[in-house]
Design a protein around this motif. Structure first.
Motif, PDB file in Angstrom:
ATOM      1  N   TYR A 198       0.815  -1.216   0.000  1.00 26.90           N
ATOM      2  CA  TYR A 198       0.000   0.000   0.000  1.00 26.90           C
ATOM      3  C   TYR A 198       0.851   1.269   0.000  1.00 26.90           C
ATOM      4  O   TYR A 198       0.434   2.289  -0.533  1.00 26.90           O
ATOM      5  N   ALA A 199       2.043   1.203   0.592  1.00 27.83           N
ATOM      6  CA  ALA A 199       2.925   2.378   0.635  1.00 27.83           C
ATOM      7  C   ALA A 199       3.613   2.624  -0.698  1.00 27.83           C
ATOM      8  O   ALA A 199       3.849   3.772  -1.084  1.00 27.83           O
ATOM      9  N   GLY A 200       3.985   1.559  -1.389  1.00 28.89           N
ATOM     10  CA  GLY A 200       4.572   1.696  -2.710  1.00 28.89           C
ATOM     11  C   GLY A 200       6.042   2.029  -2.745  1.00 28.89           C
ATOM     12  O   GLY A 200       6.665   1.996  -3.812  1.00 28.89           O
ATOM     13  N   LYS A 201       6.634   2.352  -1.589  1.00 28.57           N
ATOM     14  CA  LYS A 201       8.055   2.703  -1.544  1.00 28.57           C
ATOM     15  C   LYS A 201       8.567   2.412  -0.145  1.00 28.57           C
ATOM     16  O   LYS A 201       7.902   2.730   0.844  1.00 28.57           O
ATOM     17  N   SER A 202       9.738   1.834  -0.022  1.00 22.60           N
ATOM     18  CA  SER A 202      10.278   1.471   1.281  1.00 22.60           C
ATOM     19  C   SER A 202      10.740   2.706   2.041  1.00 22.60           C
ATOM     20  O   SER A 202      11.107   3.718   1.442  1.00 22.60           O
ATOM     21  N   PHE A 203      10.737   2.601   3.364  1.00 26.04           N
ATOM     22  CA  PHE A 203      11.190   3.748   4.150  1.00 26.04           C
ATOM     23  C   PHE A 203      12.687   3.984   3.953  1.00 26.04           C
ATOM     24  O   PHE A 203      13.161   5.117   4.033  1.00 26.04           O
ATOM     25  N   ALA A 204      13.448   2.931   3.680  1.00 24.51           N
ATOM     26  CA  ALA A 204      14.889   3.096   3.439  1.00 24.51           C
ATOM     27  C   ALA A 204      15.124   3.955   2.196  1.00 24.51           C
ATOM     28  O   ALA A 204      16.007   4.834   2.189  1.00 24.51           O
ATOM     29  N   ASP A 205      14.331   3.732   1.150  1.00 25.95           N
ATOM     30  CA  ASP A 205      14.457   4.548  -0.068  1.00 25.95           C
ATOM     31  C   ASP A 205      14.040   5.993   0.197  1.00 25.95           C
ATOM     32  O   ASP A 205      14.637   6.940  -0.335  1.00 25.95           O
TER      33      ASP A 205
END
Length: 654
Positions: free
Chosen positions: A209-216
């Protein structure tokens, strides 16, 4: 929660819901944390509260004390424990500013809340209607109280550094002093009756659902730090922290955020939060990439971090600065060392968050279909109850029924704000909230305005429909159609890249203006992805900040013109739209051209449309929209003949 006050029967549930999975633990926790509607429109006697506050002011040698609406994170919507302005004034609207002297008290608010403030403020208060001619701003009113060297106090954690500087200059020119007071005096007056600070669990927003990792996301922030040659970014806005780390919480009603701060440097990422709030899943999610520190340690830590970066081995190093948002508090700015150590910028996280990725955009499309189906089922049921069954339903019962229908849909997490269910004159109160036992019975012979939204794990919704279940007056039909024409005009507009919402605002108002009519609220606001229903920095309206940020592909924003006649009726039509690139015959200046993709999927009210005021193009637009609504939502009503019949009638071609 939903049905305790709901006494009339409902029609049979559609079979489309039977196989729906049970809500997740996060959904249940988020939903359970929401308060009941309990907005008392009666006046509160503030005499004793003000007397206690003035005694504290005298003890601390303060002549004036300021009480803004916001919490320490400049949140628009706040937890009950931070509702200081509401407690001291009795006014419960989300926007306002209170200022108290030893002899007077003033409350400033904008046009959305004039009616509510007049009903709630007692005789101790002067109402400053912001935006009206010859009415001073709250800053001007405050500065007028300080002649003779008087001292103005404020809790520095609840005002921004920029606002503090501006007001300090204004007060100094009048001969006064603006002073930070570390203890909040309203909290002392409130005492043990003040609600406890929330301590809800924080959980993961999955990548699906977020579509992008928090690391990125953190790496993107570090690139911004490198561009600006900054030491780090101190993050104080709660929705920015939730988005950055792909986490969601329950600390503020209707907003899935949690009390926290964050600091991102070129080599570290730190989350300041009470450790007990993090579930095992959340801790595993953050892993060793994020350091966890206590929430209250932020001020001491950033002060030490700033001092350490400023001096090495007794020698002053290059004077690099930390970044903070322009919304960061005066207290946070002071802890970092003030202007010499801080660059205040429009938050790069806010900018990134406002541009949804493809996963988030698709989630918005899907959740608006489910949400539109819920609204359609509700309006069909409401009309049937009022007209065919002769039921007596009040505004709260209507709002509760709508919530119960939404709750049956996949990925529903709760409401995105308190439902505005309003009949007749109540619809003219722009941010009206019905109160159990003191609201109106829905009158089918009058306008009914319903502004509501849902939080879904794949997106956030906000839709307003104005309905009439009887015979509307000619003025009601005319006003509705002028608002509808503005809604359509804005949704259809095409504009070059770089255009702001400030420039587009007149598109929605033009037909009202032609008749000498208008409305006292913005035309559009950004919307989060399972986050705050009001999301900056974009918007459509006349606020100066809307002239500073252009609309970009991936923005999700509301289109909601309105018209209100005090004591009679109110009209608002609100759809969510997404900014996308469009094809045009020409591209002047070699610029891409942008337009809007609609995502809200529930019909407009046929009875209120004056067909003589619509052009053929507008009729075609409505027909295409209603066909899309039918195609995307009718599957939910295969075993619900009542709603299906209503949907077919309301989406039939004009």
């Amino acid at each position: 929660m939903l049905l305790s006050r709901f006494l009339v029967r409902s029609h049979t549930t559609s079979a489309a819901y039977v196989a729906a999975p049970p809500p997740s633990l996060l959904a249940r926790a988020f939903h359970a944390s929401l308060p009941r509607r309990a907005i008392d429109m009666a006046k509160v006697n503030t005499t004793e509260r003000l007397a206690e506050l003035r005694k504290l002011m005298k003890d601390r040698q303060l002549d004036v004390y300021m009480v803004p609406s916001e919490d320490s994170h400049q949140s628009e919507y706040i937890a009950p424990c931070d509702a200081r302005r509401a407690y001291i004034s009795g006014f419960t609207g989300s926007a306002g500013y209170a200022v108290i002297t030893h002899e007077k008290a003033a409350l400033a608010t904008d046009g959305r809340y004039f009616n509510q403030a007049e009903k709630q403020l007692d005789g101790n208060w002067e109402l400053l209607k912001q935006g009206l001619q010859d009415v001073p701003t709250i800053q001007e009113w405050t500065a007028d109280q300080v002649e003779g060297g008087k001292v103005v106090g404020v809790d520095p954690s609840v005002v921004t550094a920029a606002d503090a500087r501006k007001l300090a200059d204004k007060i100094k020119k009048k001969g006064g002093e603006y002073k930070a007071v570390s203890e909040n005096l309203v909290d002392l007056v409130w005492g043990q009756k003040r609600p406890a600070r929330p301590s809800e669990q924080v959980r993961v927003q999955p990548l699906e659902y977020a579509g992008k990792s928090f690391a990125d996301k953190i790496e993107d922030i570090r690139k911004e730090l490198e561009k600006k040659k900054s030491l780090g970014f101190v993050v104080s806005m709660l929705d920015e922290i939730a988005w950055l780390y792909n986490l969601r919480g329950n600390d503020i009603p209707y907003n899935p955020v949690f009390f926290s701060y964050a600091v991102v440097t070129p080599t570290t990422a730190t989350l300041y939060i009470d450790d007990s709030k993090l579930t095992p899943e959340a801790k595993d999610h953050l892993g060793d990439k994020v350091t966890i520190r206590p929430y209250d340690a932020i001020f001491e830590d950033v002060a030490a971090l700033s001092a350490e970066s400023f001096e090495t081995n007794g020698e002053t190093t290059e004077k690099k600065k930390f970044l903070t948002s322009t919304r960061a508090s005066w207290a946070l700015n002071k802890a970092l060392g003030g202007e010499e150590r801080v660059d205040e910028v429009r938050s790069p996280i806010a900018d990134a968050k406002a541009i949804k990725n493809e996963t988030e955009l698709e989630g918005m499309r899907k959740c608006h279909i489910r949400d539109g189906a819920a609204l359609t089922e509700y309006f069909a049921w409401l009309e049937d109850q009022l007209i065919n069954e002769g039921a007596s339903l009040d505004e709260v019962a209507g709002a509760d029924k709508l919530e119960s229908i939404r709750k049956k849909h996949d990925l529903f997490m709760g409401l995105s704000f308190d439902t505005i269910s309003s009949t007749g004159p109540n619809a003219a109160v722009i941010h009206y909230k019905p109160e159990p036992g003191a609201c109106s019975v829905i009158d089918p012979k009058q306008i009914y305005l319903c502004d509501s939204g849902g939080q879904y794990q794949d997106g956030t919704t906000d839709t307003t429909r104005t309905m009439h279940f009887g015979e509307p007056t000619e003025m009601e039909k005319k006003a509705y159609t002028l608002v509808l024409k503005g809604n359509i005009a804005l949704e259809r507009v095409r504009f070059p890249k770089g255009t702001t919402g400030f420039a587009l605002d007149a598109m929605a108002r033009q037909f009202l203006w032609a008749e000498g009519l208008d409305y006292r609220h913005g035309t559009g606001h950004g919307v989060g992805s399972f986050l705050n229903v009001h999301e900056g920095p974009i918007g459509i309206g006349t606020r100066v900040q809307y002239s500073e940020v252009s609309l970009s592909v991936g923005n999700v924003i509301s289109d909601e013109p309105g018209y209100y006649e005090d004591g009679k009726f109110g009209i608002r039509i609100e759809n969510m739209v997404m900014v996308r690139e469009v094809e045009t015959t020409h591209k002047f200046g070699d610029k891409p051209y942008l337009g809007f993709e609609r995502v809200t999927m529930t019909p407009h009210c046929r009875k209120l449309v004056d067909m003589s005021l619509l052009t053929e193009d507008e009729k075609t637009f409505l027909n295409e929209y209603h066909q899309e609504v039918f195609d995307k939502t009718s599957k939910f009503f295969q075993n619900d003949s009542l709603t299906m019949a209503w949907l077919k009638r309301e989406t039939a071609p004009y």
